[in-house]
Write an enzyme that holds these catalytic residues in place. Structure first.
Site, short mmCIF file in Angstrom:
data_model
loop_
_atom_site.label_atom_id
_atom_site.label_comp_id
_atom_site.label_asym_id
_atom_site.label_seq_id
_atom_site.Cartn_x
_atom_site.Cartn_y
_atom_site.Cartn_z
N LYS A 169 102.89 61.25 14.75
CA LYS A 169 102.00 61.85 15.74
C LYS A 169 101.48 60.79 16.72
O LYS A 169 101.45 60.99 17.93
CB LYS A 169 100.83 62.50 15.00
CG LYS A 169 100.09 63.55 15.77
CD LYS A 169 99.12 64.20 14.81
CE LYS A 169 98.36 65.34 15.40
NZ LYS A 169 97.35 65.81 14.46
N THR A 207 83.62 70.36 11.33
CA THR A 207 82.69 71.40 10.84
C THR A 207 82.48 71.21 9.34
O THR A 207 83.44 71.27 8.57
CB THR A 207 83.30 72.80 11.12
OG1 THR A 207 83.50 72.89 12.54
CG2 THR A 207 82.37 73.91 10.67
N GLU A 267 81.23 70.72 17.42
CA GLU A 267 81.98 71.08 18.64
C GLU A 267 81.99 72.59 18.81
O GLU A 267 81.92 73.33 17.83
CB GLU A 267 83.40 70.51 18.57
CG GLU A 267 84.19 70.87 17.32
CD GLU A 267 84.87 72.21 17.37
OE1 GLU A 267 85.08 72.72 18.48
OE2 GLU A 267 85.19 72.76 16.29
N PHE A 268 82.08 73.01 20.07
CA PHE A 268 82.17 74.45 20.37
C PHE A 268 83.38 74.71 21.26
O PHE A 268 83.32 75.51 22.19
CB PHE A 268 80.86 74.92 21.03
CG PHE A 268 79.66 74.71 20.14
CD1 PHE A 268 79.36 75.62 19.13
CD2 PHE A 268 78.87 73.58 20.26
CE1 PHE A 268 78.29 75.41 18.27
CE2 PHE A 268 77.79 73.36 19.41
CZ PHE A 268 77.50 74.29 18.41
N PHE A 321 82.84 88.48 23.84
CA PHE A 321 83.22 88.78 22.46
C PHE A 321 82.93 90.23 22.07
O PHE A 321 82.50 90.53 20.97
CB PHE A 321 82.57 87.77 21.48
CG PHE A 321 83.27 86.44 21.57
CD1 PHE A 321 83.08 85.62 22.67
CD2 PHE A 321 84.17 86.05 20.60
CE1 PHE A 321 83.77 84.43 22.81
CE2 PHE A 321 84.87 84.85 20.72
CZ PHE A 321 84.65 84.04 21.83
N ALA A 338 87.35 94.95 21.77
CA ALA A 338 87.86 95.54 20.53
C ALA A 338 89.36 95.26 20.43
O ALA A 338 90.05 95.16 21.44
CB ALA A 338 87.60 97.04 20.53
N CYS A 373 89.07 78.97 12.80
CA CYS A 373 87.61 78.78 12.73
C CYS A 373 86.85 80.01 12.23
O CYS A 373 86.18 79.93 11.20
CB CYS A 373 87.09 78.37 14.09
SG CYS A 373 87.95 76.94 14.73
N LYS A 420 95.63 84.00 19.41
CA LYS A 420 95.08 84.44 20.70
C LYS A 420 95.95 83.82 21.78
O LYS A 420 96.77 82.94 21.48
CB LYS A 420 93.63 84.02 20.84
CG LYS A 420 93.42 82.52 20.94
CD LYS A 420 91.98 82.19 21.27
CE LYS A 420 91.85 80.71 21.59
NZ LYS A 420 90.51 80.34 21.95
#
Ligand code: UGA
Length: 426
Positions: free
Chosen positions: A35, A121, A151-152, A249, A252, A260, A320
């Site tokens: 990596k 996290t 982190e977000f 958010f 539907a 996460c 997603k």
């Protein structure tokens, strides 16, 4: 500032790269030699829009370095970010092997003052334990400051989110350690939320669990709306315009996936149970999510006596759009359940090319649909909104379209003679 970032997953890589872009000198460390070699060549092993250009730019500016030599990087840098993975165990507890390994190495290498910043996290209480561990290993508390800075970052938007945070959450033991944090993020325009170490850990879980709750709420509502022939997008739109609720958010669909939300809701549930608290909402959020795919399989069953032998095409494998990540992807959960029912699955995703024994993954979207009885949209990639629907219909054997992400206008699609099944669409 000289910064060492340990762990080059999407959080570590994005954090390190953006910090370099902000003018710091960053050493990204990973024990995966391949990596690091790939990154050192300027190639990015993950799909994250905008990241690759930023890596190349900051490598050229000599502000971004990649190394496997963790000890040297620690010695060189007064600021150490921990961004290694914290995978979940079955019961929601965390596998802290990677963090513990980093702490062990840190304890061996601290010879000058270090500011250690945890971005991974971790369950409430973990950072306090890290302090205890370092002290137990003989490190004097004056030799380090430990900071929790969760982190977000959304996958697929991580670079944007890192440059434009809504807030910067910082858990500190001593207020003075904020000086370093302020210097680090000097160029970012965001308010600070300063709290305790455990407070910062809790904010991270609370944020993800609340967002997951919004999704399960709208998904449960979609089941009720369906029964009353009510259009869910009207409801979500109206809810979202109430400033107290906000429009985000509330889409539907087949439910939430990714590395996460499922893990973090489970972890917060676990944390509650550890303190003998019965977390009823968190359990319900997971239950709605786990059964959302079944609702659409049941809908399909009303069209066929059995799914055995039926050819079903699934569009979208990533959890997603704008990511190649398939962890806990609802598409894969759906496929697994359809396979159990004996369906033949062919799939297409713009980025994910899973080598799979049990399903056929096509490189061409139209090839993927040939001879299908059913088409299911499982992930809302933009590409699916602009396909040639006449061609799709002509290539299919059947006429059922399940729009699991409500991206198609039902009125428009019906002119192509599809039987449209959306998520509470009327
Ligand atoms: C999420 C959070 O949004 C980030 O703030 C956080 O930093 C990150 O987790 C993390 O803890 O590292 P991410 O998992 O990348 O980010 O993805 P999201 O964009 O939040 O979507 C999560 C899932 O919810 C996806 O499966 C998505 O399809 C689903 N979703 C989202 C819905 O079903 N409906 C919605 O309205 C929104």
């Amino acid at each position: 500032m000289k910064i060492c970032v340990i762990g080059t997953g999407y959080v570590g890589l994005t954090t390190g790269t953006v910090l370099a872009d902000l003018g710091h000198e960053v050493y990204c460390v990973d024990k995966d030699k391949l990596k690091i070699e790939t990154l050192a060549r300027g190639e990015v092993p993950i799909y994250e829009p905008g990241l690759s250009e930023l890596i190349v730019r900051n490598k050229d500016r000599e502000l971004l370095h990649f190394t496997t030599d963790i000890r040297r990087a620690i010695q060189k840098c007064p600021v150490i970010f921990i961004t290694v993975g914290t995978p979940a165990n079955e019961d929601g507890s965390q596998d802290l092997t990677a963090i513990n390994e980093v702490i062990k190495t840190l304890a061996e290498e601290i010879t000058s003052h270090k500011t250690i910043i945890t971005k991974s996290t971790v369950l409430p209480g973990t950072n306090e334990k890290i302090i205890e561990t370092l002290i137990d290993k003989g490190i004097d508390s004056s030799m380090f400051d430990l900071i929790s800075n969760p982190e977000f970052l959304r996958e697929g938007n991580a670079v944007y989110d890192m440059f434009h945070p809504d807030r910067i959450v910082v858990g500190v033991k001593r207020k003075e350690s904020m000086k370093i944090v302020e210097e680090l993020y000097e160029k970012l325009d965001a308010p600070y939320i300063i709290t305790s170490l455990t407070g910062a850990e809790m904010i991270k879980y609370a944020s993800n669990a609340f967002l997951a709750t919004k999704i399960s709420f709208i998904n449960e509502l979609s089941r009720i709306c369906d029964a009353y022939n009510v259009e869910i997008t009207d409801i979500a739109n109206a809810l979202g315009q109430d400033k107290r609720i906000a429009p985000y958010f509330l889409q539907a669909g087949l439910g939430f996936g990714g590395s996460c939300f499922p893990k973090d809701v489970r972890a917060l549930e676990y944390a509650a149970k550890q303190k003998n608290i019965v977390p009823e909402i968190l359990t319900a959020v997971q239950h709605v999510n786990d059964t959302q795919v079944d609702v659409y399989i049941e809908k399909l069953m009303t069209h066929f006596t059995k799914l055995e032998g039926k050819k079903i095409t699934v569009w979208g494998l990533a959890f997603k759009p704008e990511t190649d990540d398939t962890r806990e992807s609802r598409a894969l959960v759906l496929i697994k359940k359809l396979l159990v029912k004996g369906a033949h699955i062919q799939a297409y995703d713009p980025i994910v090319q899973l080598p799979q024994k049990s399903i056929t993954v096509h490189h061409d979207i139209y090839e993927s649909i040939r001879g299908a009885d059913v088409l299911i949209i499982a992930t809302e990639w933009n590409q699916f909104k602009t396909v040639d629907w006449k061609k799709v219909k002509d290539l299919m054997k059947g006429d059922i379209l399940v729009d699991g992400r409500n991206i198609i206008d039902p009125k428009r699609i019906e002119s192509y003679q599809f039987q449209y099944i959306g998520v509470a669409r009327q």
